[in-house]
Design a protein around this motif. Structure first.
Motif, PDB file in Angstrom:
ATOM      1  N   GLN A   1       0.849  -1.186   0.000  1.00  0.00           N
ATOM      2  CA  GLN A   1       0.000   0.000   0.000  1.00  0.00           C
ATOM      3  C   GLN A   1       0.887   1.238   0.000  1.00  0.00           C
ATOM      4  O   GLN A   1       2.006   1.216   0.511  1.00  0.00           O
ATOM      5  N   LEU A   2       0.371   2.323  -0.556  1.00  0.00           N
ATOM      6  CA  LEU A   2       1.133   3.557  -0.649  1.00  0.00           C
ATOM      7  C   LEU A   2       0.382   4.690   0.040  1.00  0.00           C
ATOM      8  O   LEU A   2      -0.829   4.850  -0.144  1.00  0.00           O
ATOM      9  N   LEU A   3       1.129   5.463   0.819  1.00  0.00           N
ATOM     10  CA  LEU A   3       0.615   6.702   1.380  1.00  0.00           C
ATOM     11  C   LEU A   3       0.956   7.815   0.394  1.00  0.00           C
ATOM     12  O   LEU A   3       2.120   8.012   0.053  1.00  0.00           O
ATOM     13  N   VAL A   4      -0.056   8.524  -0.082  1.00  0.00           N
ATOM     14  CA  VAL A   4       0.117   9.478  -1.178  1.00  0.00           C
ATOM     15  C   VAL A   4      -0.178  10.890  -0.685  1.00  0.00           C
ATOM     16  O   VAL A   4      -1.158  11.125   0.039  1.00  0.00           O
ATOM     17  N   ILE A   5       0.677  11.828  -1.062  1.00  0.00           N
ATOM     18  CA  ILE A   5       0.495  13.228  -0.685  1.00  0.00           C
ATOM     19  C   ILE A   5      -0.552  13.868  -1.603  1.00  0.00           C
ATOM     20  O   ILE A   5      -0.409  13.862  -2.824  1.00  0.00           O
ATOM     21  N   LEU A   6      -1.590  14.439  -0.991  1.00  0.00           N
ATOM     22  CA  LEU A   6      -2.652  15.101  -1.743  1.00  0.00           C
ATOM     23  C   LEU A   6      -2.633  16.618  -1.567  1.00  0.00           C
ATOM     24  O   LEU A   6      -3.414  17.317  -2.204  1.00  0.00           O
TER      25      LEU A   6
ATOM     26  N   GLY B   1      10.906  10.201   4.436  1.00  0.00           N
ATOM     27  CA  GLY B   1      10.867   8.884   3.823  1.00  0.00           C
ATOM     28  C   GLY B   1      10.032   8.775   2.572  1.00  0.00           C
ATOM     29  O   GLY B   1       9.815   7.666   2.066  1.00  0.00           O
ATOM     30  N   PHE B   2       9.561   9.902   2.054  1.00  0.00           N
ATOM     31  CA  PHE B   2       8.788   9.885   0.816  1.00  0.00           C
ATOM     32  C   PHE B   2       9.730   9.966  -0.385  1.00  0.00           C
ATOM     33  O   PHE B   2      10.918  10.280  -0.257  1.00  0.00           O
ATOM     34  N   ARG B   3       9.196   9.710  -1.572  1.00  0.00           N
ATOM     35  CA  ARG B   3       9.881   9.966  -2.830  1.00  0.00           C
ATOM     36  C   ARG B   3       8.816  10.161  -3.898  1.00  0.00           C
ATOM     37  O   ARG B   3       7.627  10.076  -3.590  1.00  0.00           O
ATOM     38  N   ARG B   4       9.229  10.407  -5.103  1.00  0.00           N
ATOM     39  CA  ARG B   4       8.228  10.635  -6.139  1.00  0.00           C
ATOM     40  C   ARG B   4       8.283   9.566  -7.209  1.00  0.00           C
ATOM     41  O   ARG B   4       9.319   8.948  -7.475  1.00  0.00           O
ATOM     42  N   SER B   5       7.140   9.368  -7.839  1.00  0.00           N
ATOM     43  CA  SER B   5       7.025   8.589  -9.063  1.00  0.00           C
ATOM     44  C   SER B   5       6.222   9.444 -10.028  1.00  0.00           C
ATOM     45  O   SER B   5       5.039   9.720  -9.789  1.00  0.00           O
ATOM     46  N   GLY B   6       6.875   9.931 -11.084  1.00  0.00           N
ATOM     47  CA  GLY B   6       6.217  10.889 -11.957  1.00  0.00           C
ATOM     48  C   GLY B   6       5.894  12.152 -11.184  1.00  0.00           C
ATOM     49  O   GLY B   6       6.739  12.714 -10.481  1.00  0.00           O
ATOM     50  N   ASP B   7       4.663  12.589 -11.269  1.00  0.00           N
ATOM     51  CA  ASP B   7       4.229  13.801 -10.574  1.00  0.00           C
ATOM     52  C   ASP B   7       3.762  13.530  -9.151  1.00  0.00           C
ATOM     53  O   ASP B   7       3.433  14.467  -8.424  1.00  0.00           O
TER      54      ASP B   7
ATOM     55  N   ILE C   1       3.901  12.117  -5.155  1.00  0.00           N
ATOM     56  CA  ILE C   1       4.779  11.870  -4.013  1.00  0.00           C
ATOM     57  C   ILE C   1       4.120  10.803  -3.139  1.00  0.00           C
ATOM     58  O   ILE C   1       2.942  10.895  -2.802  1.00  0.00           O
ATOM     59  N   TYR C   2       4.920   9.815  -2.732  1.00  0.00           N
ATOM     60  CA  TYR C   2       4.371   8.678  -1.993  1.00  0.00           C
ATOM     61  C   TYR C   2       5.438   8.099  -1.059  1.00  0.00           C
ATOM     62  O   TYR C   2       6.624   8.396  -1.159  1.00  0.00           O
ATOM     63  N   ARG C   3       4.998   7.206  -0.180  1.00  0.00           N
ATOM     64  CA  ARG C   3       5.913   6.310   0.523  1.00  0.00           C
ATOM     65  C   ARG C   3       5.165   5.018   0.855  1.00  0.00           C
ATOM     66  O   ARG C   3       3.925   5.034   0.968  1.00  0.00           O
ATOM     67  N   PRO C   4       5.865   3.914   1.008  1.00  0.00           N
ATOM     68  CA  PRO C   4       5.199   2.656   1.367  1.00  0.00           C
ATOM     69  C   PRO C   4       4.512   2.773   2.723  1.00  0.00           C
ATOM     70  O   PRO C   4       5.005   3.423   3.643  1.00  0.00           O
ATOM     71  N   HIS C   5       3.358   2.126   2.821  1.00  0.00           N
ATOM     72  CA  HIS C   5       2.580   2.127   4.064  1.00  0.00           C
ATOM     73  C   HIS C   5       1.971   0.728   4.197  1.00  0.00           C
ATOM     74  O   HIS C   5       0.779   0.531   3.963  1.00  0.00           O
ATOM     75  N   CYS C   6       2.826  -0.218   4.562  1.00  0.00           N
ATOM     76  CA  CYS C   6       2.464  -1.644   4.452  1.00  0.00           C
ATOM     77  C   CYS C   6       2.572  -2.353   5.782  1.00  0.00           C
ATOM     78  O   CYS C   6       3.126  -3.461   5.864  1.00  0.00           O
ATOM     79  N   ALA C   7       2.083  -1.744   6.852  1.00  0.00           N
ATOM     80  CA  ALA C   7       2.137  -2.402   8.159  1.00  0.00           C
ATOM     81  C   ALA C   7       1.459  -3.774   8.070  1.00  0.00           C
ATOM     82  O   ALA C   7       0.419  -3.913   7.410  1.00  0.00           O
ATOM     83  N   PRO C   8       2.032  -4.794   8.711  1.00  0.00           N
ATOM     84  CA  PRO C   8       3.166  -4.745   9.650  1.00  0.00           C
ATOM     85  C   PRO C   8       4.537  -4.929   8.991  1.00  0.00           C
ATOM     86  O   PRO C   8       5.510  -5.255   9.684  1.00  0.00           O
ATOM     87  N   CYS C   9       4.648  -4.760   7.678  1.00  0.00           N
ATOM     88  CA  CYS C   9       5.928  -4.925   6.998  1.00  0.00           C
ATOM     89  C   CYS C   9       6.701  -3.600   7.013  1.00  0.00           C
ATOM     90  O   CYS C   9       6.145  -2.553   6.676  1.00  0.00           O
ATOM     91  N   PHE C  10       7.974  -3.668   7.390  1.00  0.00           N
ATOM     92  CA  PHE C  10       8.824  -2.481   7.413  1.00  0.00           C
ATOM     93  C   PHE C  10      10.120  -2.742   6.655  1.00  0.00           C
ATOM     94  O   PHE C  10      11.195  -2.277   7.045  1.00  0.00           O
ATOM     95  N   LYS C  11      10.018  -3.499   5.562  1.00  0.00           N
ATOM     96  CA  LYS C  11      11.211  -3.889   4.805  1.00  0.00           C
ATOM     97  C   LYS C  11      11.763  -2.747   3.956  1.00  0.00           C
ATOM     98  O   LYS C  11      12.962  -2.704   3.680  1.00  0.00           O
ATOM     99  N   CYS C  12      10.906  -1.836   3.494  1.00  0.00           N
ATOM    100  CA  CYS C  12      11.367  -0.710   2.674  1.00  0.00           C
ATOM    101  C   CYS C  12      11.854   0.408   3.591  1.00  0.00           C
ATOM    102  O   CYS C  12      11.053   1.029   4.302  1.00  0.00           O
TER     103      CYS C  12
END
Length: 234
Positions: A26-31, A48-54, A56-67
């Motif tokens: 899952q991705l947390l996306v800046i709106l 901890g965010f970065r961009r893909s195209g236009d 901005i997001y970061r992984p939000h995959c609890a309980p996984c913290f591999k990224c």
């Protein structure tokens, strides 16, 4: 650190993870529109965010913290003996240039790279719309670090240029040159550029120890890893 997050956020639906088998992503996306500029984006890189195209997001995959977000400390960077050999070898054969405008020939190189080296990924098969939506950005200055073998373009490192840092978005190259460790060479060129511009960090995206394609970034020392909202020096 969460108190610094924008108030307008979105959460994507779950989908199969691109990096780890049998995992959901899952991705947390800046709106928040005010974040979509170089100053706002650099603050989010620190979270901890970065961009893909236009976007901005970061992984939000609890309980996984591999990224785990990773950044190189430019002033403290010390290339390993292996990295010194690789850059020395590349300097004997290749020429580095740069552009602030994407060139038409970039796409054909991207297409070859994806279709030959990543034909098991969600990016396969490559197409021009995907290329533009993934790498280009309408609100941020981008530097394209180019590597040439004589007049032949063999690699591109798409690099975001920010006030205090560079952010490495993606590198693609001619698979015929894989014996030259082009991925490593291009990261070293990004660090070199950051040093020449007096930047503090080079953000490398996410270190994923359990993913073969994403577990190499911690080889660039000295660096920091974002661990539970704190940057830890390694």
């Amino acid at each position: 650190m969460n108190r610094h997050l924008p108030t307008k956020l979105g959460l994507s639906q779950s989908f199969p993870c691109n990096y780890l088998p049998n995992k959901q992503e899952q991705l947390l996306v800046i709106l928040e529109p005010n974040c979509y500029n170089d100053t706002g984006y650099e603050a989010l890189l620190n979270l901890g965010f970065r961009r893909s195209g236009d976007q901005i997001y970061r992984p939000h995959c609890a309980p996984c913290f591999k990224c785990r977000a990773i950044r190189v400390l430019v002033n403290d960077f010390i290339p390993s003996r292996s990295q010194k050999r690789k850059i020395k070898k590349a300097q004997k054969h290749f020429t580095v240039k740069s552009s602030v405008v994407p060139k038409d020939e970039y796409y054909s190189l991207y297409e070859k790279y994806i279709n030959e080296r990543h034909n098991d990924s969600s990016m396969f098969p490559a197409n021009e719309e995907q290329y533009k939506s993934f790498l280009l950005c309408s609100w941020l200055p981008i530097t394209y670090i180019e590597l040439y073998d004589d007049d032949k373009l063999i690699a591109i490192a798409v690099t975001d240029l920010l006030n205090n840092s560079l952010s490495a978005i993606y590198t693609f190259f001619d698979p015929e040159y894989e014996n030259f460790s082009i991925g490593t060479v291009m990261v070293l060129e990004q660090i070199k550029l950051a040093n020449s511009l007096n930047k503090k960090f080079v953000y490398l995206g996410y270190q994923i120890d359990d993913c073969k394609k994403m577990n190499y970034k911690n080889q660039f020392k000295n660096h920091q890893i974002l661990e539970f909202e704190r940057w830890i020096s390694i």
